[in-house]
Each structure stands twice: as C-alpha cells, then as structure tokens.
Design an enzyme around this catalytic site. Structure first.
Site, mmCIF file in Angstrom:
data_model
loop_
_atom_site.group_PDB
_atom_site.id
_atom_site.type_symbol
_atom_site.label_atom_id
_atom_site.label_comp_id
_atom_site.label_asym_id
_atom_site.label_seq_id
_atom_site.Cartn_x
_atom_site.Cartn_y
_atom_site.Cartn_z
ATOM 1 N N ARG A 248 0.858 -1.173 0.000
ATOM 2 C CA ARG A 248 0.000 0.000 0.000
ATOM 3 C C ARG A 248 0.897 1.227 0.000
ATOM 4 O O ARG A 248 1.956 1.250 0.642
ATOM 5 C CB ARG A 248 -0.882 0.036 1.256
ATOM 6 C CG ARG A 248 -1.774 -1.154 1.412
ATOM 7 C CD ARG A 248 -2.799 -1.295 0.326
ATOM 8 N NE ARG A 248 -3.880 -0.303 0.435
ATOM 9 C CZ ARG A 248 -4.848 -0.179 -0.454
ATOM 10 N NH1 ARG A 248 -4.854 -0.944 -1.544
ATOM 11 N NH2 ARG A 248 -5.812 0.710 -0.286
ATOM 12 N N ARG A 278 -7.209 9.229 7.623
ATOM 13 C CA ARG A 278 -6.954 10.040 8.818
ATOM 14 C C ARG A 278 -6.459 11.417 8.428
ATOM 15 O O ARG A 278 -6.029 11.628 7.286
ATOM 16 C CB ARG A 278 -5.967 9.345 9.765
ATOM 17 C CG ARG A 278 -4.649 8.976 9.148
ATOM 18 C CD ARG A 278 -3.791 8.130 10.124
ATOM 19 N NE ARG A 278 -2.584 7.662 9.467
ATOM 20 C CZ ARG A 278 -1.693 6.843 10.004
ATOM 21 N NH1 ARG A 278 -1.852 6.384 11.225
ATOM 22 N NH2 ARG A 278 -0.627 6.472 9.340
ATOM 23 N N GLU A 299 -4.928 11.896 4.585
ATOM 24 C CA GLU A 299 -4.173 10.717 4.148
ATOM 25 C C GLU A 299 -5.082 9.733 3.413
ATOM 26 O O GLU A 299 -6.115 9.335 3.943
ATOM 27 C CB GLU A 299 -3.564 10.073 5.401
ATOM 28 C CG GLU A 299 -2.684 8.880 5.131
ATOM 29 C CD GLU A 299 -1.970 8.430 6.412
ATOM 30 O OE1 GLU A 299 -1.571 9.261 7.248
ATOM 31 O OE2 GLU A 299 -1.835 7.203 6.560
ATOM 32 N N TYR A 347 5.655 -5.610 8.197
ATOM 33 C CA TYR A 347 5.088 -4.378 8.764
ATOM 34 C C TYR A 347 5.847 -4.079 10.062
ATOM 35 O O TYR A 347 5.492 -4.579 11.121
ATOM 36 C CB TYR A 347 3.598 -4.651 9.034
ATOM 37 C CG TYR A 347 2.706 -3.504 9.454
ATOM 38 C CD1 TYR A 347 3.163 -2.211 9.660
ATOM 39 C CD2 TYR A 347 1.349 -3.739 9.660
ATOM 40 C CE1 TYR A 347 2.301 -1.198 10.035
ATOM 41 C CE2 TYR A 347 0.478 -2.733 10.038
ATOM 42 C CZ TYR A 347 0.966 -1.470 10.235
ATOM 43 O OH TYR A 347 0.105 -0.469 10.628
ATOM 44 N N ASP A 349 7.706 -1.479 12.899
ATOM 45 C CA ASP A 349 7.834 -0.148 13.483
ATOM 46 C C ASP A 349 9.319 0.225 13.539
ATOM 47 O O ASP A 349 10.199 -0.635 13.440
ATOM 48 C CB ASP A 349 7.240 -0.137 14.893
ATOM 49 C CG ASP A 349 5.708 -0.181 14.856
ATOM 50 O OD1 ASP A 349 5.133 0.267 13.850
ATOM 51 O OD2 ASP A 349 5.103 -0.662 15.832
HETATM 52 N N1 UDP Z 1 -7.304 0.483 12.716
HETATM 53 C C1 UDP Z 1 -8.674 0.634 12.574
HETATM 54 N N2 UDP Z 1 -9.272 1.763 13.072
HETATM 55 C C2 UDP Z 1 -8.554 2.748 13.672
HETATM 56 C C3 UDP Z 1 -7.160 2.585 13.799
HETATM 57 C C4 UDP Z 1 -6.565 1.450 13.288
HETATM 58 O O1 UDP Z 1 -9.354 -0.218 12.022
HETATM 59 O O2 UDP Z 1 -9.160 3.762 14.099
HETATM 60 C C5 UDP Z 1 -6.681 -0.760 12.181
HETATM 61 C C6 UDP Z 1 -6.297 -0.593 10.693
HETATM 62 O O3 UDP Z 1 -6.450 -1.835 10.039
HETATM 63 C C7 UDP Z 1 -4.824 -0.213 10.791
HETATM 64 C C8 UDP Z 1 -4.369 -1.081 11.971
HETATM 65 O O4 UDP Z 1 -5.484 -1.058 12.866
HETATM 66 O O5 UDP Z 1 -4.123 -0.523 9.606
HETATM 67 C C9 UDP Z 1 -3.103 -0.601 12.658
HETATM 68 O O6 UDP Z 1 -3.289 0.735 13.098
HETATM 69 P P1 UDP Z 1 -2.046 1.703 13.401
HETATM 70 O O7 UDP Z 1 -2.588 2.944 13.998
HETATM 71 O O8 UDP Z 1 -1.032 0.934 14.169
HETATM 72 O O9 UDP Z 1 -1.534 1.968 11.915
HETATM 73 P P2 UDP Z 1 -0.286 2.829 11.326
HETATM 74 O O10 UDP Z 1 -0.144 4.072 12.153
HETATM 75 O O11 UDP Z 1 0.915 1.908 11.360
HETATM 76 O O12 UDP Z 1 -0.760 3.105 9.926
#
Ligand code: UDP
Length: 383
Positions: A248, A278, A299, A347, A349
């Site tokens: 992605r 977001r 985003e 994936y 961090d």
């Molecule tokens: N996620 C979701 N709702 C939210 C936040 C996260 O469904 O409000 C799910 C979504 O699939 C996301 C995953 O949880 O890809 C991991 O979230 P994180 O915030 O860790 O994502 P990052 O900041 O790495 O994009």
C-alpha cells in the site's frame, strides 16, 4: 582486515548497520535512491516553521531499552505521548478503545469492570482461534464496536475485505478498560526534538561511512564489494523476477490553516464513506514548539504502483507464496544480506527495525570474525 561494504537504503536499517560496521573498522558506502536520508521517517521544516512528518506520522515507542539508549546517542528526544481521536459519524471518540470510547459509544456510565464485562458479553466467544483481522475484531470487541471503528477504516487502509487480512494487524492496537488514552503501551516513548532526519544523519556521521544520495546501485555493482546489505524491496533486487509484491502507498493532501485545525495530532475517520483514513496535524507532534499556522495532511491509501513509494507490505496469502519464491532466491545468492521493512517485506515499526539492524550487524560481525558464510537473512522474513 577491514572489508568493503555496500549498503542500499539510508533509512534506519541501512544507517544502523552502516554505523555498527564502520565502528568495527570496515569501510562502508551507503546508496540511497532518494535525495534525503531517513527513509519514510524523514522529517522536514515546512515554510510555516512546522516540523512535518513527510511520509506520515512517526512516533518513537519501544520496549527495548537497548534501542531507546541507542537512539539517545544520536539526538535529543522530547517526552511525547501519542493521542488519537476516531470519528464515527460526526462524533469524536478516544482511540485506542478505552473506557471513554465504550461509554461514549454505548451512551453508558460504566466503571472499568462493568465495561469489561459488557464488552466481553458482546464479544463473539464462538471464535476460539481467530485467524483473520475480522475474526480477531469480533472475538475481541463484538460486532457493534468492530463495525464502527475497525471495518471501514481497515477496508480503506488495506483495500481488501478484513476477512482476508491477518489477525496480527489488529493486535497492534490496545484494548483498555481504563481512562488511559495513550496510543501505545511501551515504556519508552518520544519524538526527536529536531525531527528524525538529523538522528539518521548523526548515525551515518562516521569517518568510515560515505553516503551517496539520489544514487541507485545495481546488483552488478554490489557484487564488487566484500559484502552488501539490501534494505530496498526484496523483489526489486531480483528485478521482479517473480512479479511485484503488493504494497500500500499513501497520498497526502496538504493544507495550511491559521491557528489550530483539530487540537490533536491524528484523527482517524472510521466511516467507509469518508475517502481518507486520517488527518494528521503535524505541529502537535512537537507540543514544545509554538506556531501561528498549522500544516494538516489528509491521508489516502491505495495500491502501490511502479513509480510510487511503498509503505505497508500487504502480505496476503498469495503475497506470502510469492515472498517465499524471493526468499529462496535470496538464500541462493551469496554476498548479500536482506533486512528491514522492504528487505524482509514485513510491517515493522521504527524500533523493531533498529533492534533487528543491531542484531544483524552483530551476527554478521561474528560470521566475519569466525570466517563463516554471512547469512542472507538474520531475521526470518517468513517467521
Ligand atoms: N485500525 C482501525 N481503526 C482505527 C485505527 C486502526 O481499524 O481507528 C486498524 C487498521 O487496520 C490499521 C491497523 O489497525 O491498519 C493498525 O493501526 P495503526 O494505527 O497501528 O496503523 P499505522 O499508524 O501503522 O498506519
């Protein structure tokens, strides 16, 4: 005897390995195709003065004391607790799921143990061994919370039905029955005072390290060094011989506003009808600074095309099979070690990336010292 080492990629993976091997006396050249170091953690001051996380929000959080101590050597970190809000309809909730979210969503005034019992009564106990993201979500919090907060966001973020995604993605998010609204549980958390890029520059700042920006390095060129490290996409190393692994990518729609836009760094938009996932308001990553204006990024997530920057490895079943083909090729190749998010298609961090890079450097140095073959992977990409 010092070895000549080539490293592809100047993100945390490449920089940490470069530093460790340079400190051991080896001569290291780093090749970075972009015009900056720090990979997707790159930060830059915007003309408003705001420090912008160019490739989206990056918050440093770790359970590894070794990693925390390591990054402190290369720059000052400010204490920072990440707080996120999630929009469902026109209502903002605290995220990750906590007592505040549960009471606000169900219109209740439960205490912690009541909320826990309530959510457990909603959870789908018939799912004993959740395999997919959806099963994990339903098992954990039940249909109402899952549909509102996870189903739509996840479909937008990953572009597939959550039934096809691994349960591990959801395991990233805490579920709490207390009022704690901190996004992460880790004991060490912070944001670098001057952003991530100077930290990575400082890691690379060693007399035995030369960095070539805006420079690609071919496989043939890499073979002229005693050893090479590849932190770029593993499929790109092999010229996509078995096709392209799916990633992605993200598009950001930037906007500059006066004053404050949303009062917190990140607001998730959980409804499937909202096209973005977001909105990030960058100045809230640096609450110690003060700015009259604000930079916000909407985003959008989509499948990564050939000319795009890869962000998240998709890793569905078919990608895993394809990855296996590349892992076989890599294991048959001598003189190269693959690492990092793109090199192992995981994936990761930032802290895990650094942890694995330190481990990789250690294992490689032991192999060199003992005259053993250097492995293609120190961390198993299929594990
Ligand atoms: N996620 C979701 N709702 C939210 C936040 C996260 O469904 O409000 C799910 C979504 O699939 C996301 C995953 O949880 O890809 C991991 O979230 P994180 O915030 O860790 O994502 P990052 O900041 O790495 O994009």
């Amino acid at each position: 005897m010092p070895l000549s080492i080539a490293i592809v990629g100047a993100g945390f993976s490449g920089a940490v390995v470069a530093r460790e091997l340079a400190e051991a006396g080896h001569v290291v050249e780093v090749f970075e195709s972009r015009d900056h170091v720090a990979g997707n953690c790159h930060t830059r001051r915007h003309e408003t003065g705001v420090m912008v996380h160019v490739y989206g929000p990056h918050i440093f959080h770790t359970q590894h004391e070794e990693v925390w101590n390591y990054v402190q050597r290369f720059g000052e970190f400010q204490p920072y607790r990440h707080r996120v809000r999630a929009m469902v309809g026109d209502q903002a909730y605290q995220m990750p799921m906590n007592l505040g979210l549960i009471n606000a969503f169900f219109g209740t005034q439960m205490n912690s143990s009541e909320a826990e019992a309530f959510v457990n009564s909603r959870a789908d106990a018939s799912i004993t061994n959740p395999q997919s993201f959806e099963e994990q979500g339903l098992r954990l919090v039940g249909r109402e919370l899952y549909d509102a907060f996870f189903a739509g966001y996840t479909r937008k973020q990953w572009g597939v039905d959550p039934q096809e995604l691994p349960a591990s993605i959801l395991a990233r998010l805490p579920l709490r029955f207390t009022a704690d609204d901190s996004y992460f549980n880790h004991p060490y958390q912070g944001i670098p005072l001057h952003g991530y890029t100077p930290i990575v520059e400082a890691i690379l700042d060693h007399p035995n390290v030369t960095v070539h920006l805006s420079t690609r390095c071919s496989r043939a060129q890499l073979a002229t060094y005693d050893h090479a490290f590849w932190s770029g996409p593993i499929d790109a190393y092999f010229d996509f011989e078995h096709g392209r692994l799916a990633y992605r990518t993200l598009d950001f729609q930037p906007e500059v506003v006066d004053g404050d836009f949303q009062g917190c760094p990140v607001v998730n938009y959980c409804d499937a009808e909202v096209p973005y996932t977001r909105i990030t308001e960058h100045k809230h990553f640096a609450p110690w600074e003060s700015h009259d204006q604000s930079v916000v990024y909407r985003e959008f997530s989509r499948l990564c095309g050939e000319a795009d920057t890869p962000y998240y490895p998709v890793r569905l079943v078919e990608e895993k099979a394809q990855l296996l083909e590349y892992v076989h090729l890599a294991r048959a190749e001598s003189g190269v070690t693959f690492l990092g998010r793109l090199g192992t298609y995981r994936y990761l961090d930032m802290d895990v990336t650094i942890h694995e890079a330190l481990q990789t450097a250690r294992v490689v140095q032991e192999a060199i010292a003992q005259g053993r073959a250097i492995p293609a992977f120190v961390v198993d990409p299929l594990g």
